[in-house]
Write an enzyme that holds these catalytic residues in place. Structure first.
Site, PDB file in Angstrom:
ATOM      1  N   GLU A 164       0.931  -1.236   0.111  1.00 37.06           N
ATOM      2  CA  GLU A 164      -0.053   0.119   0.051  1.00 37.06           C
ATOM      3  C   GLU A 164       0.958   1.144   0.010  1.00 37.06           C
ATOM      4  OE1 GLU A 164      -2.799   2.611   2.867  1.00 37.06           O
ATOM      5  OE2 GLU A 164      -2.961   0.573   3.039  1.00 37.06           O
ATOM      6  N   CYS A 212      -2.063   8.785   2.810  1.00 35.88           N
ATOM      7  CA  CYS A 212      -2.027   8.251   1.706  1.00 35.88           C
ATOM      8  C   CYS A 212      -3.321   8.636   0.787  1.00 35.88           C
ATOM      9  CB  CYS A 212      -1.863   6.806   1.751  1.00 35.88           C
ATOM     10  SG  CYS A 212      -3.161   5.897   2.558  1.00 35.88           S
TER      11      CYS A 212
END
Length: 474
Positions: A235, A269
């Site tokens: 990720e 993110c």
């Protein structure tokens, strides 16, 4: 001399805690203990593992009063916002426990097409899993993989960021207090070289990494060189776009997008880093964003009135300031006067929330991850232009569309059309910067590969094992 790491408090640059790295021999012992313990743990009935998981959430709740200030001192988020990470952590934990039985159940095939046979597919644990967690949401991210991995019958080696070492230790303590064997969850503080060494061990079967794109490439490279074709989930970064259509509720949308851009000082993110606005509402939307941004209170994150803290380090602050100054030199305009946030000085970790206009995709601020409290706003003339710009990125984590689907059915149809065109892992309507644990969390392009949360999160942490039985032999 043993190698140590020191966590520096972001807002005052004072040392907070230190941890000593293990030797290679000590790491070998840790890994060996995990591999042995995993065999026994995987034999524990699933309902018992789930019951332990339920007790774990209760043990974690008991730590709730201590966690927010600890988080502030480790990574700089305002103490007033720490409770939100605890709530999200528990929401995800409880959901993954709720779906464990169905997600890990055998898949049985009908026998009518093959009389005399019984066939089914089991979900088998992978073995020993290394979880490399980030500092920006250390509890929220680690729960995505650590708890479901353990519930599925794996052992976990949890490596926290050097910036947030206490978070992993608290997580592991709550697990062991709940009844998880201590060798099933082991926290290891490591340098990059030691981390690569662990990835290379044949007893380590899978690596779940959350962090930067360069960090993800390094993990993938180390795993590719390891024996046994070690699996990885990555990720990575994001440059998440939002598109404000002409019929959007501007008051609601502006408030939500400012929060999506600046919460946690933009260090997420899936933070909103670029906004495309239909030309018919552009000026009004920008005015509202500026007005809301000016209400932020930047300062010491340990004070209850602060709602915007420092970024994580001096180096990060300087990198963000350079991206802003480069954009301005190329023609962008900042709409927030420097005098409005006097704390945000060079040489500190305080960065002013910044709203940039006159931006375009020749500027790094619109193409490369900022990971700071900065958003660029660009005018567009149509859905088609918005989609083209939103997809013009090496990243693909989330994207959001803002339109009045409640009052206009045609807007919902337009949104669903855009969903199919956007190159991203998640598409939001009228919200952003949120992970629903029932949905798969996944990125495309340089935002990574693999999946966490939802049923598919369990699929990633197990492997299918087919059982083919011939019952009738005559």
């Amino acid at each position: 001399m043993p190698e140590i790491q020191t966590t520096i408090i972001p807002h005052n640059q004072e040392p907070y805690v230190t941890r000593t790295y293990p030797t290679e021999a000590e790491l070998d012992t840790v890994i060996a203990k995990a591999a042995v313990a995993q065999k026994s743990w995987s034999a524990v009935p699933l309902d018992q593992r789930i019951a332990i998981g339920r007790r774990f959430t209760e043990e974690f709740k008991k730590m709730g009063d201590e966690i927010p200030k600890e988080l502030s001192l480790q990574m700089g988020r305002p103490v007033s916002q720490g409770a939100g990470e605890i709530r999200g952590f528990l929401e995800r934990a409880n959901y993954m426990l709720d779906i464990a039985v169905l997600s890990l159940a055998d898949t049985t095939l009908e026998s009518t097409d093959k009389p005399g046979f019984r066939r089914f597919i089991k979900r088998a644990p992978l073995g020993v899993i290394l979880v490399i967690a980030p500092w920006n949401f250390p509890y929220l991210v680690s729960i995505n993989s650590v708890l479901p991995a353990i519930i599925a019958g794996n052992a976990v080696l949890l490596k926290p960021s050097p910036q947030t070492p206490l978070t992993a230790e608290r997580f592991a303590l709550a697990l062991t207090r709940a009844g998880v064997p201590e060798n099933i969850i082991q926290v290891i503080h490591m340098s990059p070289d030691l981390t690569n060494s662990v990835i290379s061990k044949p007893e380590v079967n899978f690596v779940s990494f959350t962090g930067s794109v360069p960090g993800g490439r390094a993990v993938a490279k180390a795993a590719a060189a390891a024996p046994g074709f070690t699996g990885v989930a990555l990720e990575l970064g994001g440059k998440d776009p939002a598109y404000v259509r002409a019929d959007a509720d501007l008051d609601y949308t502006a408030g939500e997008l400012v929060d999506g851009a600046f919460f946690n000082s933009g260090q997420s993110c899936c933070a909103v880093e670029r906004i495309y606005v239909h030309e018919s509402v552009y000026e009004s939307f920008v005015d509202k964003v500026v007005a809301i941004t000016k209400t932020y209170r930047l300062g010491d994150p340990t004070l209850p009135e602060t709602n915007l803290g420092p970024v994580v380090s001096l180096a990060s602050a300087e990198r963000i300031r350079k991206q802003i100054s480069d954009a301005i030199a190329a023609g962008a305009k900042s709409l927030i006067p420097e005098s409005h946030f006097p704390q945000a000085k060079s040489g500190t970790t305080y960065v002013s929330p910044t709203v940039l206009v006159n931006v375009d995709h020749t500027m790094e601020v619109m193409t490369e991850e900022t990971f700071g409290p900065v958003v660029g706003i660009q005018k567009v003339s149509s859905d088609e232009e918005a989609v083209e710009l939103m997809n013009d990125s090496i990243y693909g984590l989330t994207a959001s569309i803002w339109t009045n689907a409640e009052k206009n059915p045609e807007s919902e149809a337009a949104f669903l059309k855009l969903v199919d065109q956007l190159e991203t892992g998640t598409v939001f309507l009228n919200r952003c910067d949120y992970l629903d644990p029932a949905l798969a969390w996944v990125g495309v392009k340089d935002s990574g590969r693999g999946v966490s949360l939802s049923k598919f999160g369990y699929d990633q942490l197990t492997r299918p094992k087919s059982v083919h039985m011939k019952i009738k032999t005559s």
